[in-house]
Design a protein around this motif. Structure first.
Motif: not given
Length: 310
Positions: A188-215
């Motif tokens: 998704n674009q917001y995860i691509e943007a997080a990668r471009a901003l230098g976010a670590s994989p652990a942070r992306i998984i925790r703050e973007h992937v897990l948050v959107n998969a929680r339901s």
């Protein structure tokens, strides 16, 4: 001129009212929530409020039928007594605390392990995914009950070993679901943007992937709660789970099976408790799917509004 803050609050209030009306027009769901909350409250406060001691033995009162009188100053034995003269209601409440606590703990332990494995596999793909998913396939190739019995036979029964078995037996379910969710979110674009901003994989998984998969993961955990309670009851019934003098619903059934003809309540009562808890958890999970999925939520709300107009 209208106040934007007041308008937003009014819309939120209206939305909550619509959800509440739709919920109240689902009597099966309301009943499931009532039963589930009752079971939780019984486990939390029941053993302290009920006057009978679940461990007090009195062989002169063994196998008393439901409604029998108790010693002076105590409540009657509403559900009778067992083979050692212990009050069945007290045992049921104490067993609820153990069975439900093991259920929640098993869900937490297996969920943390499985979700972590699944999100890592789905996000990184490649060799990491192959290794982790093949481990999942390897574990699922063994029947869960036989694997649990083998582990408990080797390590011995006990609460810690029981939770270890729950984690080993149930983590692949979480891993497969969370992996599929991560695969759908990783590009998704917001995860691509997080990668471009230098976010670590652990942070992306925790703050973007897990948050959107929680339901969907919360719904899965609710379904797994029922399965874990049934799994613990099966192991305790076979003598590999909770051990005396502690009790659980499965252990109560195991202890009462020898007296099925003479005292059927010893099996019927904990069996109904297991049935009610597992069924209510499954119904709540089904309701949760209606609430969290956008398409199902629209249909669910439409049905509620149609019933209201009718």
């Amino acid at each position: 001129m209208s106040n934007p803050a007041i308008d937003v609050q009014a819309r939120r209030t209206t939305k909550r009212a619509v959800y509440l009306r739709a919920f109240l027009r689902e009597p099966v769901t309301v009943a499931a929530w009532c039963v589930f909350i009752l079971m939780i409250l019984s486990a939390l406060v029941g053993p302290e409020l009920y006057p009978h001691d679940p461990y007090a033995q009195n062989l002169s009162n063994r196998l008393l039928p439901p409604g029998s009188e108790a010693a002076e100053g105590l409540l009657p034995h509403y559900l009778g007594t067992d083979a050692l003269g212990r009050d069945v209601v007290a045992r049921l409440l104490s067993g609820a605390r153990v069975s439900i606590a093991v259920g929640f703990a098993g869900v937490v332990v297996s969920g943390l392990l499985g979700i972590t494995v699944g999100l890592v596999a789905g996000y990184f793909r490649g060799r990491v995914e192959d290794v982790l998913m093949r481990l999942s396939d390897l574990q699922e190739s063994f029947p869960a009950l036989i694997l649990a019995l083998f582990i408990l036979y080797a390590l011995g029964p006990g609460l810690a070993n029981l939770l270890l078995v729950m984690a080993i037996a149930r983590w692949p379910t979480y891993a497969r679901v969370s992996r599929s969710l991560a695969l759908g979110l990783r590009d998704n674009q917001y995860i691509e943007a997080a990668r471009a901003l230098g976010a670590s994989p652990a942070r992306i998984i925790r703050e973007h992937v897990l948050v959107n998969a929680r339901s969907p993961l919360v719904i899965l955990a609710t379904l797994e709660l029922a399965r874990v309670i049934l799994f613990e009851s099966t192991l305790s019934f076979l003598g590999f789970g909770i051990q005396p003098p502690d009790t659980s619903w499965g252990l109560m059934i195991s202890e009462g099976r020898e007296y099925l003809g003479r005292a059927p309540w010893l099996i019927i009562v904990p069996g109904l408790a297991i049935f009610a808890t597992a069924l209510s958890a499954n119904l709540i999970a089904s309701w949760g799917q209606n609430v969290t999925d956008p398409i199902r939520r629209a249909e669910w709300l439409r049905r509620g509004l149609v019933k209201e107009k009718a």
